[in-house]
Design a protein around this motif. Structure first.
Motif, PDB file in Angstrom:
ATOM      1  N   SER A  64     -26.768 -60.932  -6.095  1.00 18.51           N
ATOM      2  CA  SER A  64     -26.836 -60.587  -4.667  1.00 18.51           C
ATOM      3  C   SER A  64     -27.641 -59.310  -4.490  1.00 18.51           C
ATOM      4  N   ASN A  65     -28.168 -59.171  -3.287  1.00 19.11           N
ATOM      5  CA  ASN A  65     -28.939 -57.967  -2.964  1.00 19.11           C
ATOM      6  C   ASN A  65     -28.009 -56.898  -2.398  1.00 19.11           C
ATOM      7  N   VAL A  66     -27.940 -55.783  -3.075  1.00 19.42           N
ATOM      8  CA  VAL A  66     -27.168 -54.653  -2.580  1.00 19.42           C
ATOM      9  C   VAL A  66     -28.083 -53.436  -2.528  1.00 19.42           C
ATOM     10  N   SER A  67     -27.732 -52.493  -1.687  1.00 15.58           N
ATOM     11  CA  SER A  67     -28.541 -51.276  -1.545  1.00 15.58           C
ATOM     12  C   SER A  67     -27.621 -50.069  -1.509  1.00 15.58           C
ATOM     13  N   LEU A  68     -28.173 -48.943  -1.864  1.00 15.12           N
ATOM     14  CA  LEU A  68     -27.415 -47.692  -1.820  1.00 15.12           C
ATOM     15  C   LEU A  68     -28.266 -46.633  -1.158  1.00 15.12           C
ATOM     16  N   ASP A  69     -27.816 -46.154  -0.002  1.00  9.80           N
ATOM     17  CA  ASP A  69     -28.486 -45.063   0.712  1.00  9.80           C
ATOM     18  C   ASP A  69     -27.652 -43.802   0.569  1.00  9.80           C
ATOM     19  N   MET A  70     -28.312 -42.685   0.714  1.00 10.00           N
ATOM     20  CA  MET A  70     -27.621 -41.402   0.657  1.00 10.00           C
ATOM     21  C   MET A  70     -27.910 -40.633   1.940  1.00 10.00           C
ATOM     22  N   VAL A  71     -26.874 -40.441   2.749  1.00 11.18           N
ATOM     23  CA  VAL A  71     -26.997 -39.637   3.967  1.00 11.18           C
ATOM     24  C   VAL A  71     -26.608 -38.208   3.607  1.00 11.18           C
ATOM     25  N   THR A  72     -27.504 -37.271   3.888  1.00 10.42           N
ATOM     26  CA  THR A  72     -27.298 -35.887   3.477  1.00 10.42           C
ATOM     27  C   THR A  72     -27.423 -34.956   4.681  1.00 10.42           C
ATOM     28  N   LEU A  73     -26.575 -33.964   4.727  1.00  6.67           N
ATOM     29  CA  LEU A  73     -26.705 -32.933   5.753  1.00  6.67           C
ATOM     30  C   LEU A  73     -26.504 -31.565   5.115  1.00  6.67           C
ATOM     31  N   VAL A  74     -27.039 -30.555   5.755  1.00 10.67           N
ATOM     32  CA  VAL A  74     -26.893 -29.174   5.310  1.00 10.67           C
ATOM     33  C   VAL A  74     -26.184 -28.401   6.417  1.00 10.67           C
ATOM     34  N   THR A  75     -25.104 -27.744   6.081  1.00  4.74           N
ATOM     35  CA  THR A  75     -24.351 -27.007   7.089  1.00  4.74           C
ATOM     36  C   THR A  75     -25.167 -25.828   7.618  1.00  4.74           C
ATOM     37  N   LYS A  76     -24.949 -25.504   8.880  1.00  3.78           N
ATOM     38  CA  LYS A  76     -25.584 -24.348   9.514  1.00  3.78           C
ATOM     39  C   LYS A  76     -24.536 -23.268   9.748  1.00  3.78           C
ATOM     40  N   ASP A  77     -25.007 -22.035   9.803  1.00  5.27           N
ATOM     41  CA  ASP A  77     -24.108 -20.896   9.937  1.00  5.27           C
ATOM     42  C   ASP A  77     -24.091 -20.393  11.383  1.00  5.27           C
ATOM     43  N   TYR A  78     -22.898 -20.030  11.836  1.00  6.96           N
ATOM     44  CA  TYR A  78     -22.727 -19.548  13.204  1.00  6.96           C
ATOM     45  C   TYR A  78     -21.817 -18.322  13.214  1.00  6.96           C
ATOM     46  N   GLU A  79     -21.980 -17.524  14.257  1.00 13.34           N
ATOM     47  CA  GLU A  79     -21.157 -16.322  14.389  1.00 13.34           C
ATOM     48  C   GLU A  79     -20.955 -16.030  15.872  1.00 13.34           C
ATOM     49  N   ALA A  80     -19.803 -15.514  16.214  1.00 13.98           N
ATOM     50  CA  ALA A  80     -19.536 -15.002  17.559  1.00 13.98           C
ATOM     51  C   ALA A  80     -19.072 -13.559  17.416  1.00 13.98           C
ATOM     52  N   ALA A  81     -19.560 -12.690  18.284  1.00 15.15           N
ATOM     53  CA  ALA A  81     -19.236 -11.271  18.170  1.00 15.15           C
ATOM     54  C   ALA A  81     -19.071 -10.658  19.555  1.00 15.15           C
ATOM     55  N   VAL A  82     -18.179  -9.690  19.661  1.00 14.13           N
ATOM     56  CA  VAL A  82     -18.015  -8.905  20.886  1.00 14.13           C
ATOM     57  C   VAL A  82     -17.811  -7.441  20.496  1.00 14.13           C
ATOM     58  N   TYR A  83     -18.213  -6.562  21.395  1.00 16.91           N
ATOM     59  CA  TYR A  83     -17.954  -5.134  21.239  1.00 16.91           C
ATOM     60  C   TYR A  83     -16.833  -4.710  22.187  1.00 16.91           C
TER      61      TYR A  83
END
Length: 309
Positions: A64-83
């Motif tokens: 049978s025909n089978v396939s393998l894909d790889m879904v990849t993501l890279v996390t992004k950095d976030y920050e919240a700040a107050v004075y």
């Protein structure tokens, strides 16, 4: 009681916060991946394995025909700040710190929710880059009609018909839930989903399980997709245009948080006049669509209020 203690308690009782979404409603409703240094991988197996009849002759096998894909993501950095100024802290006491800590935690949790919803919207618009079909996310409804149980049933049937037996989630506005509650069969249904998820533990969240789909309300400010999107500073929706909402299985959307620092840090800034403080929370996270057949974009009218049916 010393005067200073009485003063601080009295001030704390007078601090009020404007209403805002607490955030974190969508935590643990999506699939975690294999994470390494902020890169997350989701292997996707495609194709189908089928049986073939033995003829009795000595022949080579028919693979049978089978396939393998790889879904990849890279996390992004976030920050919240107050004075805040040292003088403000001395006037307000611990209530100011508690208010800032609460606001920053909510901001961080809302961002986690927004990352997930943005990924759903992007997936519904762009589809998936997989070896086999389907690659597109189906849209249920054209945005001209009120939300109806028939829309929900069609989306549910499509997901179940694809062969999914995963848990299905559908966050919707409160006014949509109110409209659906006008149907007796829906109003009589109970919530049957996980009890340990954030939305399930929130006292103000209305939740129902209908034909295996966990429907729950989240604040209006999350619904910014469609021509009738929520506008900050206005109550509810206008009744014109449409809203895009997303029904999805837990396995169809990947979401990973590399680090999650929602407890506020507070540091003095001695090189600034008056030595103010800077308060921060941080986040490294990302979400991505994986299986289009497990996601449905449900598009209905951005109603202002419910009506009886």
């Amino acid at each position: 009681m010393p005067v200073s203690n009485w003063f601080r308690e009295e001030i704390k009782g007078l601090v009020r916060a404007r209403y805002q979404a607490k955030g974190g409603y969508l935590d643990d409703t999506m699939l975690k991946g294999e994470s390494s240094a902020g890169t997350v991988k989701y292997p996707v197996g495609g194709g189908r394995v089928e049986m073939y009849e033995l003829t009795g002759a000595i022949n080579k096998v028919s693979p049978s025909n089978v396939s393998l894909d790889m879904v990849t993501l890279v996390t992004k950095d976030y920050e919240a700040a107050v004075y805040f100024r040292m003088q403000d802290e001395k006037r307000m006491g611990p209530s100011l710190k508690a208010k800032l800590a609460d606001d920053l935690t909510k901001a961080q949790r809302r961002k986690k929710d927004r990352i997930k919803l943005d990924a759903l919207d992007l997936f519904a618009t762009g589809g998936a880059a997989l070896s086999d079909a389907p690659n597109a996310v189906q849209t249920i409804g054209d945005g001209t009609q009120r939300v109806d149980l028939l829309n929900a049933i069609e989306a549910i049937d499509q997901i179940s018909g694809a062969g999914s037996d995963d848990e299905v989630f559908w966050p919707i506005p409160n006014v949509w839930m109110s409209q659906l509650l006008m149907y007796k069969e829906f109003a009589n249904s109970d919530y049957m989903g996980p009890s340990d998820l954030p939305f399930a533990k929130a006292s103000k969240v209305i939740r129902k399980t209908f034909r295996g789909v966990h429907m729950f309300t989240i604040p209006d400010e999350y619904f910014t997709y469609g021509t009738g999107a929520f506008v900050p500073g206005t109550p509810g929706f206008t009744g014109a245009g449409y809203l895009d909402t997303f029904m999805y299985t837990k396995e169809a959307i990947g979401s990973e948080t590399w680090w999650d620092q929602e407890n506020m840090t507070m540091e003095p800034l001695p090189d600034y006049e008056g030595t103010p403080y800077v308060c921060k929370v941080q986040l490294s996270s990302a979400s991505i669509g994986i299986l289009p057949e497990g996601v449905k974009r449900v598009r209905n009218l951005a109603i202002k209020s419910a009506i009886r049916v």
